[in-house]
Write a protein that holds these residues in place. Structure first.
Motif, short mmCIF file in Angstrom:
data_model
loop_
_atom_site.label_atom_id
_atom_site.label_comp_id
_atom_site.label_asym_id
_atom_site.label_seq_id
_atom_site.Cartn_x
_atom_site.Cartn_y
_atom_site.Cartn_z
N SER A 218 0.85 -1.19 0.00
CA SER A 218 0.00 0.00 0.00
C SER A 218 0.88 1.24 0.00
O SER A 218 2.11 1.15 0.12
CB SER A 218 -0.92 0.01 1.23
OG SER A 218 -0.22 0.48 2.37
N GLY A 219 0.23 2.39 -0.11
CA GLY A 219 0.95 3.66 -0.10
C GLY A 219 1.64 3.97 1.20
O GLY A 219 2.41 4.94 1.28
N ALA A 223 8.51 0.85 -0.07
CA ALA A 223 8.80 0.57 -1.48
C ALA A 223 7.87 1.36 -2.40
O ALA A 223 8.29 1.88 -3.44
CB ALA A 223 8.68 -0.93 -1.76
N VAL A 224 6.60 1.46 -2.02
CA VAL A 224 5.63 2.23 -2.82
C VAL A 224 5.96 3.71 -2.72
O VAL A 224 5.93 4.44 -3.73
CB VAL A 224 4.19 1.95 -2.36
CG1 VAL A 224 3.20 2.86 -3.08
CG2 VAL A 224 3.84 0.49 -2.59
N ARG A 225 6.27 4.17 -1.52
CA ARG A 225 6.63 5.58 -1.35
C ARG A 225 7.85 5.94 -2.19
O ARG A 225 7.88 6.98 -2.86
CB ARG A 225 6.90 5.90 0.13
CG ARG A 225 5.67 5.81 1.02
CD ARG A 225 5.90 6.58 2.32
NE ARG A 225 7.14 6.19 2.99
CZ ARG A 225 7.24 5.21 3.88
NH1 ARG A 225 6.16 4.51 4.20
NH2 ARG A 225 8.40 4.93 4.45
N ASP A 226 8.86 5.07 -2.18
CA ASP A 226 10.08 5.34 -2.94
C ASP A 226 9.77 5.41 -4.44
O ASP A 226 10.29 6.29 -5.16
CB ASP A 226 11.13 4.26 -2.68
CG ASP A 226 11.69 4.32 -1.26
OD1 ASP A 226 11.51 5.36 -0.61
OD2 ASP A 226 12.29 3.33 -0.82
N TYR A 227 8.94 4.50 -4.92
CA TYR A 227 8.57 4.49 -6.33
C TYR A 227 7.87 5.79 -6.72
O TYR A 227 8.19 6.42 -7.74
CB TYR A 227 7.68 3.29 -6.63
CG TYR A 227 7.06 3.32 -8.00
CD1 TYR A 227 7.78 2.97 -9.13
CD2 TYR A 227 5.72 3.72 -8.15
CE1 TYR A 227 7.20 3.02 -10.40
CE2 TYR A 227 5.14 3.77 -9.41
CZ TYR A 227 5.87 3.43 -10.53
OH TYR A 227 5.30 3.48 -11.78
N TYR A 237 1.97 16.98 -8.84
CA TYR A 237 0.58 16.85 -8.38
C TYR A 237 0.47 17.23 -6.90
O TYR A 237 -0.43 17.98 -6.50
CB TYR A 237 0.09 15.43 -8.61
CG TYR A 237 -1.39 15.23 -8.37
CD1 TYR A 237 -2.29 15.22 -9.42
CD2 TYR A 237 -1.88 15.05 -7.07
CE1 TYR A 237 -3.64 15.03 -9.20
CE2 TYR A 237 -3.23 14.87 -6.84
CZ TYR A 237 -4.11 14.86 -7.91
OH TYR A 237 -5.45 14.68 -7.68
N PHE A 238 1.39 16.70 -6.09
CA PHE A 238 1.37 17.02 -4.66
C PHE A 238 1.57 18.51 -4.43
O PHE A 238 0.85 19.13 -3.63
CB PHE A 238 2.44 16.23 -3.92
CG PHE A 238 2.66 16.71 -2.50
CD1 PHE A 238 1.78 16.36 -1.49
CD2 PHE A 238 3.73 17.55 -2.19
CE1 PHE A 238 1.95 16.82 -0.20
CE2 PHE A 238 3.90 18.03 -0.91
CZ PHE A 238 3.01 17.65 0.09
N ARG A 272 -1.71 5.16 -4.80
CA ARG A 272 -1.53 6.59 -5.04
C ARG A 272 -2.29 7.46 -4.05
O ARG A 272 -1.75 8.42 -3.50
CB ARG A 272 -1.94 6.92 -6.48
CG ARG A 272 -1.04 6.26 -7.52
CD ARG A 272 -1.69 6.27 -8.90
NE ARG A 272 -2.84 5.37 -8.97
CZ ARG A 272 -3.58 5.18 -10.06
NH1 ARG A 272 -3.28 5.84 -11.17
NH2 ARG A 272 -4.59 4.33 -10.06
N SER A 273 -3.54 7.13 -3.80
CA SER A 273 -4.35 7.96 -2.89
C SER A 273 -3.84 7.87 -1.46
O SER A 273 -3.79 8.87 -0.74
CB SER A 273 -5.82 7.53 -2.96
OG SER A 273 -5.98 6.18 -2.59
N VAL A 274 -3.43 6.68 -1.04
CA VAL A 274 -2.91 6.51 0.32
C VAL A 274 -1.60 7.29 0.47
O VAL A 274 -1.38 7.98 1.48
CB VAL A 274 -2.70 5.01 0.63
CG1 VAL A 274 -1.96 4.83 1.96
CG2 VAL A 274 -4.04 4.29 0.67
N TYR A 275 -0.74 7.17 -0.52
CA TYR A 275 0.53 7.90 -0.50
C TYR A 275 0.29 9.40 -0.37
O TYR A 275 0.92 10.09 0.45
CB TYR A 275 1.30 7.58 -1.78
CG TYR A 275 2.47 8.50 -2.07
CD1 TYR A 275 3.74 8.24 -1.56
CD2 TYR A 275 2.30 9.61 -2.88
CE1 TYR A 275 4.81 9.08 -1.84
CE2 TYR A 275 3.36 10.46 -3.18
CZ TYR A 275 4.61 10.20 -2.65
OH TYR A 275 5.67 11.03 -2.92
N LEU A 276 -0.60 9.95 -1.19
CA LEU A 276 -0.85 11.39 -1.18
C LEU A 276 -1.50 11.85 0.12
O LEU A 276 -1.18 12.91 0.65
CB LEU A 276 -1.71 11.77 -2.38
CG LEU A 276 -0.99 11.76 -3.73
CD1 LEU A 276 -1.98 11.85 -4.87
CD2 LEU A 276 0.02 12.92 -3.81
#
Length: 299
Positions: A218-219, A223-227, A237-238, A272-276
């Motif tokens: 998940s975000g 690993a997802v954050r780094d990507y 976008y952020f 993406r939504s979780v990361y943001l």
């Protein structure tokens, strides 16, 4: 019938707000208390009823403290005579100008039995040698007078911990100083959040779902954050989203709003939504208090 809408309480910065949480063991008092702690309430669990006036007096004397909001958990572990004195104590506090609200967390017996079996916790009345069903019945009998005078009775039978936490947080954000922000992630394929004030669509961004190593994550995962951190479009976008919110959120502060929900959606609501949401929440926590997060598809 239970009421799942918390009572309104004063937003007067000079007033003392006291929320007393009581109810059935396993009904969610600890979850509710933590939600109020997130809103910067001064929280005390299992306080003897007789000490409520002293606690309020101690907070009142600290004139420099921003913590004018108090939440106290009271349960069946209190001596019976203490619980019987609760109505009189709340009346005395109200007479002294304290805005006191009693919330009773209720739950069906069959759900309570299931929750105890899943967590393997012992009921606080089990020391009396009662079966779980009998302990629940005795607790309900002892607490019935408090249920009768509660400002709100919230039935948590059909809620998970995240739903209950969110209900309390959204209902009592008005007691906090300034605007409380809830950043929520969601999946467009499951529909828009009905309570969102602003909705941002992140489906145009690179999707970690198409990376086999990232798909199960998940975000919130590194690993997802780094990507996503490496994607220039995501950074743009952020920055644009934060800039827009920086411009317009102060207008809601000026309008005396107590709570605003900012929802960010993507296709599955996991990456993406979780990361943001996490990145936006971190950005605003560095600037203000009262910032909460909720990930609908993860929780």
């Amino acid at each position: 019938m239970s009421d799942t809408t918390p009572s309104a309480i004063t937003r007067d910065p000079d007033a003392i707000n006291l929320i007393v949480l009581t109810g059935m063991s396993g009904g969610g008092k600890t979850v509710a208390l933590r939600a109020l702690e997130d809103l910067e309430f001064y929280c005390v669990d299992n306080l003897p009823t007789a000490l409520l006036p002293q606690l309020v007096a101690a907070v009142s004397r600290n004139v420099e403290s921003k913590r004018r909001n108090i939440a106290v958990g009271v349960d069946v572990r209190n001596p019976g005579e203490d619980l019987q004195r609760m109505p009189a104590i709340l009346s005395e506090l109200a007479s002294s100008g304290v805005h006191a609200h009693l919330i009773f967390l209720d739950c069906r017996d069959d759900v309570l039995i299931k929750r105890y079996s899943e967590t393997r916790r012992r009921h606080p009345l089990s020391w009396q040698g009662l079966s779980l069903a009998d302990a629940i019945a005795e607790e309900r009998r002892v607490l019935r007078p408090l249920s009768a005078i509660a400002d709100k009775v919230i039935d948590s039978s059909d809620m998970n911990v995240h739903q209950l936490r969110r209900l309390i947080a959204t209902g009592y954000a008005e007691a906090t100083e300034g605007l409380t922000l809830m950043f929520q992630s969601f999946a467009f394929r499951r529909g828009l959040p009905l309570d969102a004030d602003f909705v941002f669509d992140a489906r145009c961004l690179p999707n970690p779902h198409w990376k086999p190593t990232l798909r199960p994550l998940s975000g919130k995962d590194a690993a997802v954050r780094d990507y996503l951190d490496e994607q220039p479009m995501v950074a743009e976008y952020f920055a644009d989203t934060a800039r827009w919110l920086d411009t317009w959120l102060p207008r809601f502060d000026a309008d005396d709003r107590s709570y605003v929900t900012i929802a960010v959606g993507c296709t599955g609501g996991r990456h993406r939504s979780v990361y943001l949401v996490e990145k936006l929440a971190a950005h605003y926590r560095a600037l203000r208090s009262g910032v909460l997060t909720f990930h609908r598809e993860l929780e």
